[in-house]
Design a protein around this motif. Structure first.
Motif, PDB file in Angstrom:
ATOM      1  N   VAL A   1       5.144  37.185 -58.491  1.00 56.85           N
ATOM      2  CA  VAL A   1       3.935  37.049 -57.132  1.00 56.85           C
ATOM      3  C   VAL A   1       2.774  37.951 -57.251  1.00 56.85           C
ATOM      4  CG1 VAL A   1       3.941  36.986 -55.177  1.00 56.85           C
ATOM      5  CG2 VAL A   1       6.187  36.302 -55.217  1.00 56.85           C
TER       6      VAL A   1
ATOM      7  N   VAL B   1      -7.323  34.470 -49.499  1.00 57.75           N
ATOM      8  CA  VAL B   1      -5.737  34.595 -50.328  1.00 57.75           C
ATOM      9  C   VAL B   1      -4.413  33.281 -48.885  1.00 57.75           C
ATOM     10  CG1 VAL B   1      -3.686  35.269 -51.640  1.00 57.75           C
ATOM     11  CG2 VAL B   1      -6.009  36.003 -50.881  1.00 57.75           C
ATOM     12  N   GLN B   2      -4.270  31.677 -50.478  1.00 59.45           N
ATOM     13  CA  GLN B   2      -3.135  31.067 -49.610  1.00 59.45           C
ATOM     14  C   GLN B   2      -2.046  31.366 -51.260  1.00 59.45           C
ATOM     15  OE1 GLN B   2      -5.334  27.540 -49.168  1.00 59.45           O
ATOM     16  NE2 GLN B   2      -6.168  27.723 -47.592  1.00 59.45           N
ATOM     17  N   SER B   3      -0.834  31.972 -50.645  1.00 56.14           N
ATOM     18  CA  SER B   3       0.024  32.185 -51.395  1.00 56.14           C
ATOM     19  C   SER B   3       1.097  31.033 -51.049  1.00 56.14           C
ATOM     20  CB  SER B   3       0.663  33.390 -50.928  1.00 56.14           C
ATOM     21  OG  SER B   3      -0.005  34.768 -51.284  1.00 56.14           O
ATOM     22  N   SER B   4       1.802  30.653 -52.106  1.00 57.92           N
ATOM     23  CA  SER B   4       2.942  29.942 -52.658  1.00 57.92           C
ATOM     24  C   SER B   4       3.886  30.704 -53.000  1.00 57.92           C
ATOM     25  CB  SER B   4       2.654  28.672 -53.517  1.00 57.92           C
ATOM     26  OG  SER B   4       3.388  27.853 -53.513  1.00 57.92           O
TER      27      SER B   4
ATOM     28  N   THR C   1      -6.410  28.849 -58.671  1.00 58.44           N
ATOM     29  CA  THR C   1      -5.188  28.410 -57.826  1.00 58.44           C
ATOM     30  C   THR C   1      -4.477  29.482 -58.990  1.00 58.44           C
ATOM     31  OG1 THR C   1      -4.986  26.940 -56.859  1.00 58.44           O
ATOM     32  CG2 THR C   1      -2.860  27.599 -58.216  1.00 58.44           C
TER      33      THR C   1
ATOM     34  N   TYR D   1       0.311  39.804 -55.816  1.00 53.32           N
ATOM     35  CA  TYR D   1      -0.175  40.145 -54.689  1.00 53.32           C
ATOM     36  C   TYR D   1      -1.843  40.583 -54.198  1.00 53.32           C
ATOM     37  CZ  TYR D   1       4.919  39.702 -53.337  1.00 53.32           C
ATOM     38  OH  TYR D   1       6.025  39.755 -53.124  1.00 53.32           O
TER      39      TYR D   1
ATOM     40  N   ARG E   1       2.701  30.902 -57.107  1.00 56.38           N
ATOM     41  CA  ARG E   1       1.605  30.754 -57.201  1.00 56.38           C
ATOM     42  C   ARG E   1       0.378  31.042 -56.186  1.00 56.38           C
ATOM     43  NH1 ARG E   1      -0.101  28.019 -61.104  1.00 56.38           N
ATOM     44  NH2 ARG E   1      -0.765  26.324 -61.450  1.00 56.38           N
ATOM     45  N   VAL E   2      -1.025  31.443 -56.836  1.00 55.92           N
ATOM     46  CA  VAL E   2      -1.936  32.151 -55.499  1.00 55.92           C
ATOM     47  C   VAL E   2      -3.377  31.314 -55.871  1.00 55.92           C
ATOM     48  CG1 VAL E   2      -2.576  33.922 -56.732  1.00 55.92           C
ATOM     49  CG2 VAL E   2      -2.729  34.283 -54.093  1.00 55.92           C
ATOM     50  N   ARG E   3      -2.985  30.839 -54.238  1.00 53.55           N
ATOM     51  CA  ARG E   3      -4.878  29.720 -54.325  1.00 53.55           C
ATOM     52  C   ARG E   3      -5.979  31.591 -53.383  1.00 53.55           C
ATOM     53  NH1 ARG E   3      -7.545  25.029 -55.403  1.00 53.55           N
ATOM     54  NH2 ARG E   3      -9.141  24.986 -54.408  1.00 53.55           N
TER      55      ARG E   3
END
Length: 145
Positions: free
Chosen positions: A60, A85-88, A122, A62, A93-95
């Motif tokens: 991940v 930040v938008q995390s999945s 992303t 961070y 993945r992170v946008r």
């Protein structure tokens, strides 16, 4: 497990750069020998041990708004502030929305330019986009992860 280790893709990129530099100096070396040298540089006995240490990390990326990042965007180096930040976690993945310190010229033609101050992209757990340029390079790669 060493939290300061780069990602596997970053380690492989280091090996590729080292191999190219040695070949340029007239010292050809095999890919596997280069991987072993990279492992030794990071204090590991061999590539398999380093690979296991990095591969066992949580995958991940961070980042938080306000964090500072560096990297390359469409082949241009940048320093930037993370704005969003938008995390999945499930998709690893992170946008990110980044504000560049200096505008980045995203056009490679000499006859004109197009500058970007802010981008949203992303990234995977290795800190790079899946999207690639026509020469196969990721659109964005963060450094020092």
């Amino acid at each position: 497990m060493n939290g300061s280790l780069p990602s596997l893709s970053a380690l492989k990129a280091q090996a590729k750069q080292l191999r190219a530099a040695l070949e340029k100096r007239g010292e050809p070396i095999s890919h596997s020998q280069t991987l072993e040298l990279i492992a030794h540089q990071h204090g590991y006995r061999d590539w398999n041990t380093l690979y296991a240490a990095v591969g066992n990390r949580p995958p991940v990326l961070y980042l938080r708004p306000g964090d500072r990042v560096q990297g390359k965007y469409l082949g241009q180096r940048f320093d930037a502030e993370v704005l969003g930040v938008q995390s999945s976690v499930a998709a690893c993945r992170v946008r990110l929305t980044l504000q560049f310190d200096e505008a980045v010229d995203v056009v490679s033609f000499d006859s004109f330019s197009s500058f970007r101050h802010r981008v949203t992209c992303t990234l995977n757990a290795d800190g790079m986009t899946s999207e690639r340029t026509s020469d196969g390079e990721p659109h964005m790669v963060l450094s020092g992860l």
